[in-house]
Scaffold this active site. Structure first.
Site, PDB file in Angstrom:
ATOM      1  N   ASP A   1       0.846  -1.197   0.000  1.00 52.60           N
ATOM      2  CA  ASP A   1       0.000   0.000   0.000  1.00 52.60           C
ATOM      3  C   ASP A   1       0.880   1.245   0.000  1.00 52.60           C
ATOM      4  OD1 ASP A   1       0.760  -0.710   2.678  1.00 52.60           O
ATOM      5  OD2 ASP A   1      -0.727   0.689   3.466  1.00 52.60           O
TER       6      ASP A   1
ATOM      7  N   GLU B   1       0.119  -0.853   5.921  1.00 48.57           N
ATOM      8  CA  GLU B   1       1.187  -0.226   6.697  1.00 48.57           C
ATOM      9  C   GLU B   1       1.020   1.291   6.755  1.00 48.57           C
ATOM     10  OE1 GLU B   1       5.049   1.434   7.923  1.00 48.57           O
ATOM     11  OE2 GLU B   1       3.941   1.837   6.084  1.00 48.57           O
TER      12      GLU B   1
END
Length: 395
Positions: A84, A148
């Site tokens: 991500d 994250e």
């Protein structure tokens, strides 16, 4: 899998393939599929672990995660990372579209180039080179999350919990965060400070400013408490860590009127703390300080806390030295073992094994025109290959 059938992966092209997927947290958009396809071709057994629940600001989120392993022998060397990325900001301010993954003058531009699709691609490429030469002296694994850059509630944290419950053994882990400061390999991260967020509300009584005896003003109470907390020295530092710091991030009353005493006042603070403290210990201290001010003023004070990670330190030893030696052999510089910076998913992985962070230069991460020289991706691949070989020789 024979050496002849082992595909050797180009780190630049894999980075470009990953950047072209707009996996802005918490969306996956197929990023895990790309990674799984390459790892399966390299002989890894891949497991997709999807977790869901409340995400940031109460939004329900479904997070894609991947754990892949090749081999059963010990030691098990893991690479951890995230697919991500943060939002791009105004795309018109980029010199090329942020998900086009353009290469110009030997530099690759795109969101995630540095943080951290480039790091993932370099480790995959390094693994492909190692396997092309033969079987390693242990197992290789990947722990990749899509959560994250967000609240980190349903990503690495939950994968670590699941692996621990299953008895999966990981002997050491390299996190591919962009740890380098000015030059590739000048710094690794061997620890991180903990992070605690606290929301504070002082409950008063609204009234007319001309009749203060009929009201209870929370504004001076929140000011008193904030000053008391701000003036407190948490510590003088800890070995390899700077002093812990408390920062007031907002004080809000939201009163547009000039003749009203407000009903409540709120504040938020963050504490970045070294191993002198624990999250629970700091929460106890904050609660005691608020209780003292409540007793002094008579106004009710409520607190909410969220500790997103405890402080940790991976002590010097065979693993850290193996990584430092490998970096020095390839990059020509011995990385400083640092604990600076914010939090990372290493704070969860440390529950399983020794962990450190080694990756690209982080100068442009999260910025407009995030970018990495393609030569740096090639060098990082060579560094990672030497890390794998050196760790297996020594652990």
């Amino acid at each position: 899998m024979s050496r002849a059938s082992t595909p050797v992966i180009d780190p630049v092209e894999l980075t470009r393939d990953l950047i072209r997927i707009p996996s802005v947290t918490p969306a996956d958009e197929g990023a895990m599929d790309v990674l799984e396809r390459h790892l399966t071709a390299l002989g890894f057994t891949c497991r997709r672990l999807a977790f869901e629940g409340p995400g940031g600001e109460g939004v329900h989120a479904r997070i894609e995660n991947l754990y892949a392993r090749r081999g059963t022998a010990s030691p098990n060397l893991c690479f951890a990372g995230h697919t991500d990325v943060v939002p791009t900001g105004p795309s018109e301010q980029w010199s090329s579209q942020p998900f086009n993954a353009e290469v110009r003058d030997g530099v690759l531009y795109g969101r995630g180039a540095v943080d951290m699709k480039g790091g993932i691609a370099a480790w995959v490429a390094a693994v492909s080179q190692v396997l092309a030469e033969g079987e390693p002296k242990g197992s290789l694994s990947f722990l990749i999350t899509g959560d994250e850059e967000g609240p980190a509630l349903h990503g690495t944290k939950r994968v670590v919990e699941a692996l621990a419950a299953e008895g999966e053994v990981i002997d050491a882990c390299v996190v591919g965060e962009p740890s380098s400061s000015q030059q590739l390999g000048d710094m690794i991260k061997v620890g991180r400070r903990g992070s605690l967020n606290t929301w504070i509300t002082v409950h008063g009584k609204q009234g007319h400013v001309a009749y203060p005896e009929r009201a209870a003003n929370p504004a001076p109470v929140i000011a008193r408490l904030m000053a008391r907390l701000n003036d407190h020295v948490l510590d003088e530092g800890y070995e390899n860590f700077p002093p812990s710091n408390l920062e007031i991030t907002t004080i809000d009353i939201g009163n547009p009127a000039t003749n009203i005493i407000p009903a409540q006042a709120t504040a938020r603070l963050n504490i970045r703390f070294n191993p002198s403290h624990t999250g629970d210990g700091l929460i106890d201290w904050l609660n005691r300080e608020a209780g003292a001010v409540q007793a002094e003023t008579g106004l009710r004070i409520t607190l909410e806390h969220l500790c997103s990670g405890e402080a940790f330190l991976t002590e010097p030893g065979a693993f850290v030295e193996a990584v430092q030696d490998a970096v020095e052999a390839v990059a020509g510089r011995r990385p400083e073992a640092s604990t600076t910076g914010g939090t990372s998913d290493a704070r969860f992985i440390r529950a399983l094994c020794p962990v450190l962070e080694l990756g690209l230069v982080g100068q442009t991460m999260h910025q407009i025109d995030e970018r990495v020289p393609t030569a740096e991706l090639e060098t990082l691949t060579a560094v990672y290959r030497r890390v794998i070989e050196t760790v297996f020789e020594r652990l």
